[in-house]
Each structure stands twice: as C-alpha cells, then as structure tokens.
Design a protein around this motif. Sequence first.
Motif, short mmCIF file in Angstrom:
data_model
loop_
_atom_site.label_atom_id
_atom_site.label_comp_id
_atom_site.label_asym_id
_atom_site.label_seq_id
_atom_site.Cartn_x
_atom_site.Cartn_y
_atom_site.Cartn_z
N VAL A 209 0.85 -1.20 0.00
CA VAL A 209 0.00 0.00 0.00
C VAL A 209 0.88 1.25 0.00
CG1 VAL A 209 -1.71 1.32 1.32
CG2 VAL A 209 -1.91 -1.17 1.15
N PHE A 210 0.47 2.26 -0.74
CA PHE A 210 1.23 3.51 -0.86
C PHE A 210 0.25 4.64 -1.10
CE2 PHE A 210 1.36 0.61 -4.44
CZ PHE A 210 0.57 1.27 -5.37
N GLY A 211 0.75 5.86 -1.08
CA GLY A 211 -0.11 7.02 -1.26
C GLY A 211 -0.02 7.60 -2.66
N ILE A 212 -1.18 7.92 -3.23
CA ILE A 212 -1.26 8.62 -4.52
C ILE A 212 -1.65 10.06 -4.22
CG2 ILE A 212 -2.36 8.73 -6.77
CD1 ILE A 212 -0.67 6.23 -6.37
N HIS A 262 3.67 -9.68 -9.14
CA HIS A 262 4.60 -9.68 -8.01
C HIS A 262 4.77 -8.26 -7.49
CE1 HIS A 262 7.19 -8.44 -11.35
NE2 HIS A 262 7.99 -7.90 -10.44
N ILE A 263 5.24 -8.15 -6.27
CA ILE A 263 5.56 -6.86 -5.67
C ILE A 263 7.06 -6.61 -5.85
CG2 ILE A 263 5.63 -5.50 -3.54
CD1 ILE A 263 2.80 -6.08 -4.53
N ILE A 264 7.42 -5.45 -6.36
CA ILE A 264 8.83 -5.12 -6.56
C ILE A 264 9.54 -5.06 -5.22
CG2 ILE A 264 10.44 -3.41 -7.49
CD1 ILE A 264 8.21 -2.57 -9.43
N GLN A 265 10.69 -5.72 -5.13
CA GLN A 265 11.44 -5.80 -3.88
C GLN A 265 12.65 -4.86 -3.88
OE1 GLN A 265 10.33 -8.24 -1.39
NE2 GLN A 265 8.61 -8.22 -2.81
N ARG A 269 15.18 -7.42 0.00
CA ARG A 269 14.04 -8.31 -0.28
C ARG A 269 12.76 -7.88 0.42
NH1 ARG A 269 18.04 -12.42 0.81
NH2 ARG A 269 18.95 -13.21 -1.11
N LYS A 270 12.65 -6.62 0.76
CA LYS A 270 11.42 -6.09 1.33
C LYS A 270 10.69 -5.30 0.25
CE LYS A 270 13.06 -5.83 6.10
NZ LYS A 270 13.30 -4.97 7.28
N PRO A 271 9.36 -5.16 0.35
CA PRO A 271 8.62 -4.42 -0.67
C PRO A 271 9.16 -3.01 -0.86
CG PRO A 271 7.10 -5.62 0.74
CD PRO A 271 8.46 -5.76 1.37
N ASN A 272 9.36 -2.64 -2.11
CA ASN A 272 9.83 -1.30 -2.45
C ASN A 272 8.60 -0.46 -2.80
OD1 ASN A 272 10.79 1.00 -3.85
ND2 ASN A 272 12.68 -0.07 -4.38
N ARG A 273 8.14 0.35 -1.84
CA ARG A 273 6.91 1.11 -2.04
C ARG A 273 7.02 2.09 -3.21
NH1 ARG A 273 3.64 -0.02 2.31
NH2 ARG A 273 4.69 -0.33 4.30
#
Length: 287
Positions: A209-212, A262-265, A269-273
């Motif tokens: 989750v991130f902000g737009i 997939h979620i970009i890491q 190896r943690k999610p790159n918001r």
Amino acid sequence: MKVASYMRKLGLEQGDFVGVIVRLTTHLTALAYACFFNGTPYHALHTEYEHSAIERLFGITKPRLIFCDGDEFEKVQVLNYTLTELNSTGCLNFNFDEKPNSVGRPVIGIQIKIVNELGEAQGPNVVGEICFNNGQKWSGYYKNAEETKKMQDSENWFHTGDLGYMDEDGYLFIIDRLNDMLKYQTIMYYPSEIESVIAEMPNVVEACVFGIWDPVNGDKAAASVVQKPGTQLEAQDVVEYVSKRIPAKFKQLNGGALIVDHIIQSGNRKPNRAATKAEFLRIMDKN
C-alpha cells in the motif's frame, strides 16, 4: 526448503546471523539446513537457558532474526529488534505467547524512548519515532557527518526512523517506517494497517500500500496486490473488502487497487513502495 524460502522473504541476507532457541533436535536440523541454503550463520541456544544468558550471548552475535521452538515455521515470530548502528540487539521478546506482536523489552544496557515530531518523549501506547540509547558515542558513518548527526543526536540517542509504541508493560511494538506515513485530509495513517487487512483475504499472497497524491485531499491510499495462483480476484474485491473492514474513510483505498504478478522488492528483499507505486501509476495511465 520451505523454511529457507520464508527466511529470504523476511529479508535475511548472506552473513546475517539467525538466532535459534530450540528444545528438539528435529527443529534445529530444519533450521540448520535452511541457514546452509541461504548462506546465513546461526547461533542456537537451548530453551532452558536463563533469559539473562540468552540476552548476553545474542548480544555478541546480534542475530537479525530469532526463531523459537515450534512445529509451524510459517508462524515464526520475529522476537528481536536490532539496529546495526547500535552494535547490539535492542529488544528480545521472551513472552511471545502473551505479546505475539511485540519485538520485546529492551535488553540490559539499552534504553528506549518514543518521541513525537518535536522530539518530546511520549507515554505508553502513543505512537512516535523509536529511539535507542546504549550509553555510548557512535563513531558514525564513514565520511558522512550529516547523516551521522541525523542518526545519533547530541545526547547519544539513535533515531531509528521506525514508528512504534511501548505498552504499559514496557514491550515495544513496531508500526511502520516514519517515511512511509501518509496523510489524507490532514489525518495521519500508516499503509501497514491497510496491508494487514488485505492480507486477511484468502486469495491474497502479498500486498503493498502507498499514497497517490491528490492536491485536494492529500495521500489517497492505493494497493498493488498479488493473488494466489489458481484463484480469482478482482481489484474491486480488494477495495470493497477494505471498505467493509475499515470504517474510517481516510483509510479506504481511495486511490484504487491493482492485481499484479509480483511486488517489486528492494535490495533487502522487502517491498519497495516507491518502485511499486511507480509501476502502479504506469499501468493505470495505460488503462
């Protein structure tokens, strides 16, 4: 291999120590194989060790992750909290049955305080930035005095950049990264809160989750979601689920949702918001 994969998912890298508190040899064998495949050394202690001895010994090897004795490795608890600059383990949780979401209490020789935006210490259950103090002056980052000053202040407090709180019993709970905090209609919120709700969905593997940015309302929450193979999941299903589970309007997925492979890491190896958000916007612009 299942344990090794889980460890990589948590962001462990080669050279990171893994702490193990075990009673049964079979559990130690499984973890030993996992560490071998990942190239991560491990430090195993028996469950009958005194807490003070465990603190002292883990304070030497400084494990990034500690596994407790148990049969279900998918339910492994992250029992410690370590800051590289601190050069020691900061917290250990010996009461994970009672405080399963806490990283524990500070170990001997470590002080913790929670501060607000003005640097003022906060009381129990108030969220703020987590700060550590081991009573020592840190040598700092090599040839980077500016970043060193940001990390450790004049009173030797390390500013972690993590948001969290301490409860009445002195247990530390981590909420999110300070830089990840979002604001919608002047109200602050954390993306991890929404991610936890999305993770409850049976067809979801992972969510970010991130902000737009919206010039009127501020950060509208949006989500990239990975669905389980062989299942059906629509973006609107995610939006509606969050709406039902979280009544607060400012925590709704006002920026929408997107089903991705997939979620970009990041490198750890943690999610790159930031990268996941950029990909979200790129795909949405095409549509």
